[in-house]
Design a protein around this motif. Structure first.
Motif, PDB file in Angstrom:
ATOM      1  N   LYS A 210      55.047  -0.240 -52.692  1.00 17.20           N
ATOM      2  CA  LYS A 210      55.337  -1.642 -53.009  1.00 17.20           C
ATOM      3  C   LYS A 210      54.074  -2.506 -52.931  1.00 17.20           C
ATOM      4  O   LYS A 210      53.948  -3.475 -53.666  1.00 17.20           O
ATOM      5  N   SER A 211      53.161  -2.167 -52.020  1.00 19.63           N
ATOM      6  CA  SER A 211      51.963  -2.987 -51.854  1.00 19.63           C
ATOM      7  C   SER A 211      50.817  -2.569 -52.762  1.00 19.63           C
ATOM      8  O   SER A 211      49.802  -3.252 -52.824  1.00 19.63           O
TER       9      SER A 211
ATOM     10  N   LYS B  34      62.445  12.912 -65.291  1.00 23.17           N
ATOM     11  CA  LYS B  34      62.210  13.533 -66.600  1.00 23.17           C
ATOM     12  C   LYS B  34      62.010  15.041 -66.478  1.00 23.17           C
ATOM     13  O   LYS B  34      62.102  15.759 -67.465  1.00 23.17           O
ATOM     14  N   ALA B  35      61.720  15.522 -65.269  1.00 17.83           N
ATOM     15  CA  ALA B  35      61.466  16.952 -65.051  1.00 17.83           C
ATOM     16  C   ALA B  35      62.147  17.383 -63.751  1.00 17.83           C
ATOM     17  O   ALA B  35      61.489  17.762 -62.783  1.00 17.83           O
ATOM     18  N   PRO B  36      63.472  17.332 -63.708  1.00 15.57           N
ATOM     19  CA  PRO B  36      64.175  17.580 -62.451  1.00 15.57           C
ATOM     20  C   PRO B  36      64.061  19.001 -61.901  1.00 15.57           C
ATOM     21  O   PRO B  36      64.314  19.209 -60.719  1.00 15.57           O
ATOM     22  N   THR B  37      63.662  19.955 -62.726  1.00 12.87           N
ATOM     23  CA  THR B  37      63.552  21.319 -62.222  1.00 12.87           C
ATOM     24  C   THR B  37      62.172  21.634 -61.662  1.00 12.87           C
ATOM     25  O   THR B  37      61.951  22.699 -61.108  1.00 12.87           O
ATOM     26  N   ARG B  38      61.239  20.703 -61.817  1.00 13.61           N
ATOM     27  CA  ARG B  38      59.892  20.914 -61.268  1.00 13.61           C
ATOM     28  C   ARG B  38      59.867  20.600 -59.779  1.00 13.61           C
ATOM     29  O   ARG B  38      60.860  20.218 -59.181  1.00 13.61           O
ATOM     30  N   ALA B  39      58.711  20.709 -59.206  1.00 12.52           N
ATOM     31  CA  ALA B  39      58.530  20.522 -57.766  1.00 12.52           C
ATOM     32  C   ALA B  39      58.943  19.122 -57.309  1.00 12.52           C
ATOM     33  O   ALA B  39      58.904  18.167 -58.078  1.00 12.52           O
ATOM     34  N   THR B  40      59.314  19.045 -56.053  1.00 20.05           N
ATOM     35  CA  THR B  40      59.663  17.764 -55.442  1.00 20.05           C
ATOM     36  C   THR B  40      58.672  17.464 -54.318  1.00 20.05           C
ATOM     37  O   THR B  40      58.026  18.363 -53.783  1.00 20.05           O
ATOM     38  N   LEU B  41      58.558  16.197 -53.988  1.00 23.37           N
ATOM     39  CA  LEU B  41      57.837  15.781 -52.787  1.00 23.37           C
ATOM     40  C   LEU B  41      58.874  15.632 -51.693  1.00 23.37           C
ATOM     41  O   LEU B  41      59.956  15.076 -51.928  1.00 23.37           O
ATOM     42  N   THR B  42      58.566  16.103 -50.507  1.00 21.57           N
ATOM     43  CA  THR B  42      59.496  15.996 -49.394  1.00 21.57           C
ATOM     44  C   THR B  42      58.816  15.277 -48.239  1.00 21.57           C
ATOM     45  O   THR B  42      57.690  15.621 -47.873  1.00 21.57           O
ATOM     46  N   PHE B  43      59.499  14.277 -47.711  1.00 22.41           N
ATOM     47  CA  PHE B  43      58.981  13.473 -46.612  1.00 22.41           C
ATOM     48  C   PHE B  43      59.926  13.562 -45.428  1.00 22.41           C
ATOM     49  O   PHE B  43      61.143  13.445 -45.607  1.00 22.41           O
ATOM     50  N   PRO B  44      59.400  13.708 -44.208  1.00 19.10           N
ATOM     51  CA  PRO B  44      60.276  13.567 -43.041  1.00 19.10           C
ATOM     52  C   PRO B  44      60.865  12.154 -43.067  1.00 19.10           C
ATOM     53  O   PRO B  44      60.207  11.197 -43.488  1.00 19.10           O
ATOM     54  N   THR B  45      62.080  12.002 -42.601  1.00 21.31           N
ATOM     55  CA  THR B  45      62.755  10.710 -42.656  1.00 21.31           C
ATOM     56  C   THR B  45      61.902   9.572 -42.079  1.00 21.31           C
ATOM     57  O   THR B  45      61.786   8.527 -42.720  1.00 21.31           O
ATOM     58  N   PRO B  46      61.236   9.722 -40.920  1.00 17.28           N
ATOM     59  CA  PRO B  46      60.443   8.604 -40.395  1.00 17.28           C
ATOM     60  C   PRO B  46      59.242   8.225 -41.268  1.00 17.28           C
ATOM     61  O   PRO B  46      58.741   7.109 -41.185  1.00 17.28           O
ATOM     62  N   ALA B  47      58.778   9.123 -42.128  1.00 19.80           N
ATOM     63  CA  ALA B  47      57.617   8.843 -42.981  1.00 19.80           C
ATOM     64  C   ALA B  47      58.008   8.208 -44.315  1.00 19.80           C
ATOM     65  O   ALA B  47      57.144   7.683 -45.015  1.00 19.80           O
ATOM     66  N   PHE B  48      59.278   8.224 -44.662  1.00 21.69           N
ATOM     67  CA  PHE B  48      59.678   7.753 -45.986  1.00 21.69           C
ATOM     68  C   PHE B  48      59.531   6.234 -46.136  1.00 21.69           C
ATOM     69  O   PHE B  48      59.045   5.756 -47.154  1.00 21.69           O
ATOM     70  N   THR B  49      59.933   5.467 -45.138  1.00 20.78           N
ATOM     71  CA  THR B  49      59.805   4.007 -45.232  1.00 20.78           C
ATOM     72  C   THR B  49      58.347   3.587 -45.385  1.00 20.78           C
ATOM     73  O   THR B  49      58.038   2.777 -46.263  1.00 20.78           O
ATOM     74  N   PRO B  50      57.405   4.104 -44.588  1.00 18.74           N
ATOM     75  CA  PRO B  50      55.997   3.742 -44.820  1.00 18.74           C
ATOM     76  C   PRO B  50      55.500   4.148 -46.216  1.00 18.74           C
ATOM     77  O   PRO B  50      54.697   3.440 -46.828  1.00 18.74           O
ATOM     78  N   PHE B  51      55.996   5.257 -46.740  1.00 20.30           N
ATOM     79  CA  PHE B  51      55.638   5.676 -48.098  1.00 20.30           C
ATOM     80  C   PHE B  51      56.097   4.623 -49.109  1.00 20.30           C
ATOM     81  O   PHE B  51      55.334   4.199 -49.979  1.00 20.30           O
ATOM     82  N   LEU B  52      57.342   4.169 -48.992  1.00 21.16           N
ATOM     83  CA  LEU B  52      57.861   3.135 -49.904  1.00 21.16           C
ATOM     84  C   LEU B  52      57.085   1.834 -49.768  1.00 21.16           C
ATOM     85  O   LEU B  52      56.774   1.182 -50.778  1.00 21.16           O
ATOM     86  N   GLU B  53      56.771   1.439 -48.543  1.00 24.49           N
ATOM     87  CA  GLU B  53      56.010   0.198 -48.334  1.00 24.49           C
ATOM     88  C   GLU B  53      54.630   0.301 -48.975  1.00 24.49           C
ATOM     89  O   GLU B  53      54.149  -0.681 -49.558  1.00 24.49           O
ATOM     90  N   ALA B  54      53.994   1.464 -48.890  1.00 21.90           N
ATOM     91  CA  ALA B  54      52.683   1.649 -49.524  1.00 21.90           C
ATOM     92  C   ALA B  54      52.796   1.524 -51.045  1.00 21.90           C
ATOM     93  O   ALA B  54      51.941   0.924 -51.690  1.00 21.90           O
TER      94      ALA B  54
END
Length: 61
Positions: A56-57, A34-54
């Protein structure tokens, strides 16, 4: 970054009510669709899967 993808769970109705991700070889960026020009969160590739799992749980709101 031009390779933004919307969540497949955005569903019907207002399909802009979700997040978008943009993968690169070294990191994943996440933004509010809804706000694509605002700030983004950036994750190193190895940290992204644990972020998604968190996410989901986490208990539903």
């Amino acid at each position: 970054m031009d390779n933004w993808r919307k969540s497949s769970h955005s569903g019907g109705g207002d399909g802009n009510n979700c997040v978008e991700i943009a993968p690169t070889p070294t990191h994943f960026a996440v933004r509010d669709s809804k706000a694509p020009t605002r700030a983004t969160l950036t994750f190193p590739t190895p940290a992204f899967t644990p972020f998604l799992e968190a996410l989901k749980s986490a208990p539903p709101r």
